[in-house]
Scaffold this motif. Structure first.
Motif, PDB file in Angstrom:
ATOM      1  N   THR A 159       0.827  -1.200   0.000  1.00 31.33           N
ATOM      2  CA  THR A 159       0.000   0.000   0.000  1.00 31.33           C
ATOM      3  C   THR A 159       0.861   1.249   0.000  1.00 31.33           C
ATOM      4  N   SER A 160       1.932   1.256   0.780  1.00 35.39           N
ATOM      5  CA  SER A 160       2.827   2.402   0.812  1.00 35.39           C
ATOM      6  C   SER A 160       3.498   2.623  -0.534  1.00 35.39           C
ATOM      7  N   ALA A 161       3.906   1.543  -1.183  1.00 32.27           N
ATOM      8  CA  ALA A 161       4.573   1.665  -2.484  1.00 32.27           C
ATOM      9  C   ALA A 161       3.614   2.223  -3.529  1.00 32.27           C
ATOM     10  N   LEU A 162       2.381   1.794  -3.503  1.00 29.77           N
ATOM     11  CA  LEU A 162       1.411   2.282  -4.475  1.00 29.77           C
ATOM     12  C   LEU A 162       1.050   3.733  -4.236  1.00 29.77           C
ATOM     13  N   ALA A 163       1.187   4.189  -3.016  1.00 24.03           N
ATOM     14  CA  ALA A 163       0.791   5.547  -2.680  1.00 24.03           C
ATOM     15  C   ALA A 163       1.885   6.571  -2.965  1.00 24.03           C
ATOM     16  N   ARG A 164       3.050   6.137  -3.417  1.00 23.73           N
ATOM     17  CA  ARG A 164       4.160   7.067  -3.662  1.00 23.73           C
ATOM     18  C   ARG A 164       3.755   8.130  -4.673  1.00 23.73           C
ATOM     19  N   ASP A 165       4.030   9.363  -4.337  1.00 21.90           N
ATOM     20  CA  ASP A 165       3.752  10.476  -5.237  1.00 21.90           C
ATOM     21  C   ASP A 165       4.791  11.554  -4.964  1.00 21.90           C
ATOM     22  N   ASP A 166       5.988  11.358  -5.516  1.00 17.39           N
ATOM     23  CA  ASP A 166       7.092  12.279  -5.299  1.00 17.39           C
ATOM     24  C   ASP A 166       7.120  13.319  -6.404  1.00 17.39           C
ATOM     25  N   ILE A 167       7.239  14.575  -6.027  1.00 11.80           N
ATOM     26  CA  ILE A 167       7.399  15.653  -6.993  1.00 11.80           C
ATOM     27  C   ILE A 167       8.835  16.142  -6.877  1.00 11.80           C
ATOM     28  N   LYS A 168       9.560  16.023  -7.984  1.00  8.98           N
ATOM     29  CA  LYS A 168      10.973  16.400  -7.992  1.00  8.98           C
ATOM     30  C   LYS A 168      11.229  17.391  -9.114  1.00  8.98           C
ATOM     31  N   GLU A 169      12.367  18.055  -9.015  1.00 12.66           N
ATOM     32  CA  GLU A 169      12.805  18.962 -10.066  1.00 12.66           C
ATOM     33  C   GLU A 169      14.042  18.370 -10.737  1.00 12.66           C
ATOM     34  N   PHE A 170      14.096  18.507 -12.065  1.00  9.28           N
ATOM     35  CA  PHE A 170      15.219  17.999 -12.849  1.00  9.28           C
ATOM     36  C   PHE A 170      15.724  19.093 -13.778  1.00  9.28           C
ATOM     37  N   SER A 171      16.966  18.986 -14.173  1.00  7.04           N
ATOM     38  CA  SER A 171      17.619  19.997 -14.997  1.00  7.04           C
ATOM     39  C   SER A 171      17.090  20.009 -16.432  1.00  7.04           C
ATOM     40  N   ILE A 172      16.656  21.182 -16.875  1.00  8.78           N
ATOM     41  CA  ILE A 172      16.225  21.364 -18.261  1.00  8.78           C
ATOM     42  C   ILE A 172      17.422  21.162 -19.180  1.00  8.78           C
ATOM     43  N   ALA A 173      18.546  21.782 -18.838  1.00  7.12           N
ATOM     44  CA  ALA A 173      19.744  21.702 -19.687  1.00  7.12           C
ATOM     45  C   ALA A 173      20.197  20.257 -19.871  1.00  7.12           C
ATOM     46  N   ASP A 174      20.197  19.477 -18.790  1.00  8.85           N
ATOM     47  CA  ASP A 174      20.611  18.076 -18.898  1.00  8.85           C
ATOM     48  C   ASP A 174      19.669  17.294 -19.804  1.00  8.85           C
ATOM     49  N   ALA A 175      18.380  17.517 -19.651  1.00 12.45           N
ATOM     50  CA  ALA A 175      17.399  16.787 -20.469  1.00 12.45           C
ATOM     51  C   ALA A 175      17.512  17.159 -21.943  1.00 12.45           C
ATOM     52  N   LEU A 176      17.813  18.428 -22.235  1.00 12.63           N
ATOM     53  CA  LEU A 176      17.897  18.878 -23.625  1.00 12.63           C
ATOM     54  C   LEU A 176      19.256  18.605 -24.265  1.00 12.63           C
ATOM     55  N   ALA A 177      20.256  18.237 -23.475  1.00 12.70           N
ATOM     56  CA  ALA A 177      21.607  18.037 -23.992  1.00 12.70           C
ATOM     57  C   ALA A 177      21.814  16.665 -24.638  1.00 12.70           C
ATOM     58  N   THR A 178      20.891  15.762 -24.472  1.00 13.74           N
ATOM     59  CA  THR A 178      21.077  14.413 -24.995  1.00 13.74           C
ATOM     60  C   THR A 178      20.871  14.367 -26.511  1.00 13.74           C
ATOM     61  N   GLU A 179      21.491  13.386 -27.140  1.00 12.96           N
ATOM     62  CA  GLU A 179      21.302  13.180 -28.581  1.00 12.96           C
ATOM     63  C   GLU A 179      19.839  12.858 -28.876  1.00 12.96           C
ATOM     64  N   GLN A 180      19.207  12.135 -27.971  1.00 12.58           N
ATOM     65  CA  GLN A 180      17.794  11.796 -28.135  1.00 12.58           C
ATOM     66  C   GLN A 180      16.940  13.058 -28.188  1.00 12.58           C
ATOM     67  N   ALA A 181      17.228  14.018 -27.321  1.00 10.17           N
ATOM     68  CA  ALA A 181      16.470  15.277 -27.306  1.00 10.17           C
ATOM     69  C   ALA A 181      16.675  16.038 -28.604  1.00 10.17           C
ATOM     70  N   LYS A 182      17.903  16.103 -29.059  1.00  5.68           N
ATOM     71  CA  LYS A 182      18.195  16.817 -30.300  1.00  5.68           C
ATOM     72  C   LYS A 182      17.477  16.171 -31.475  1.00  5.68           C
ATOM     73  N   SER A 183      17.427  14.850 -31.475  1.00  9.26           N
ATOM     74  CA  SER A 183      16.742  14.123 -32.543  1.00  9.26           C
ATOM     75  C   SER A 183      15.233  14.348 -32.499  1.00  9.26           C
ATOM     76  N   ILE A 184      14.663  14.330 -31.318  1.00 11.89           N
ATOM     77  CA  ILE A 184      13.212  14.490 -31.155  1.00 11.89           C
ATOM     78  C   ILE A 184      12.762  15.921 -31.424  1.00 11.89           C
ATOM     79  N   LEU A 185      13.544  16.903 -30.950  1.00 12.63           N
ATOM     80  CA  LEU A 185      13.098  18.297 -30.998  1.00 12.63           C
ATOM     81  C   LEU A 185      13.607  19.078 -32.213  1.00 12.63           C
ATOM     82  N   GLY A 186      14.661  18.605 -32.845  1.00 13.77           N
ATOM     83  CA  GLY A 186      15.193  19.322 -33.999  1.00 13.77           C
ATOM     84  C   GLY A 186      15.646  20.715 -33.620  1.00 13.77           C
TER      85      GLY A 186
END
Length: 146
Positions: free
Chosen positions: A18-45
């Protein structure tokens, strides 16, 4: 005695599940890191430019529409970061596709809108992760920049 031991074990296991199913974590992640990947460049052009929060951009020639996107992904077998970056790229792809359909060349004032709570940052995006899903919601203004 066996019955009592099994009952206690079952109660403990049910509580953990029940505790595992109830997990609802809100976190912040780096925009720059997410956009720096080859996958991001391929998807977003590079035909549509993206500006987060109060990032400086050229003069707006035409303000077309404010759009929102809410993307989820399966988080099973992934870290929260991996799942959240994938959901972020999916949300960014939606913004890009809308800008292309509208004849725009940029999306400005991109901000997180997780659970309809808007937050602005030039450095991070918010992502919610539960037991099996992660999600990112974004708002942005589709525009034509001179």
């Amino acid at each position: 005695m066996n019955f009592i031991t099994r009952s206690i074990a079952l109660i403990a296991l049910t509580s953990c599940a029940t505790s595992a199913l109830a997990r609802d974590d809100i976190k912040e992640f780096s925009i720059a890191d997410a956009l720096a990947t080859e996958q991001a460049k391929s998807i977003l052009g590079d035909d549509i430019k993206f500006y987060f929060g109060e990032q400086a951009h050229g003069a707006i020639a035409k303000n077309i529409v404010q759009v929102g996107t809410n993307k989820k992904t399966n988080g099973v077998g992934k870290t929260d970061r991996q799942a959240c970056e994938w959901a972020f790229l999916s949300a960014m792809k939606s913004l890009r596709e809308r800008a292309q359909r509208e004849g725009a060349n940029a999306v400005v004032n991109i901000r997180s809108n997780y659970r309809n709570v808007t937050s602005t940052s030039t450095e991070t995006f918010k992502c919610g992760s539960g037991a099996i899903m992660s999600g990112v919601a974004l708002l942005g203004d589709v525009v034509v920049i001179k």
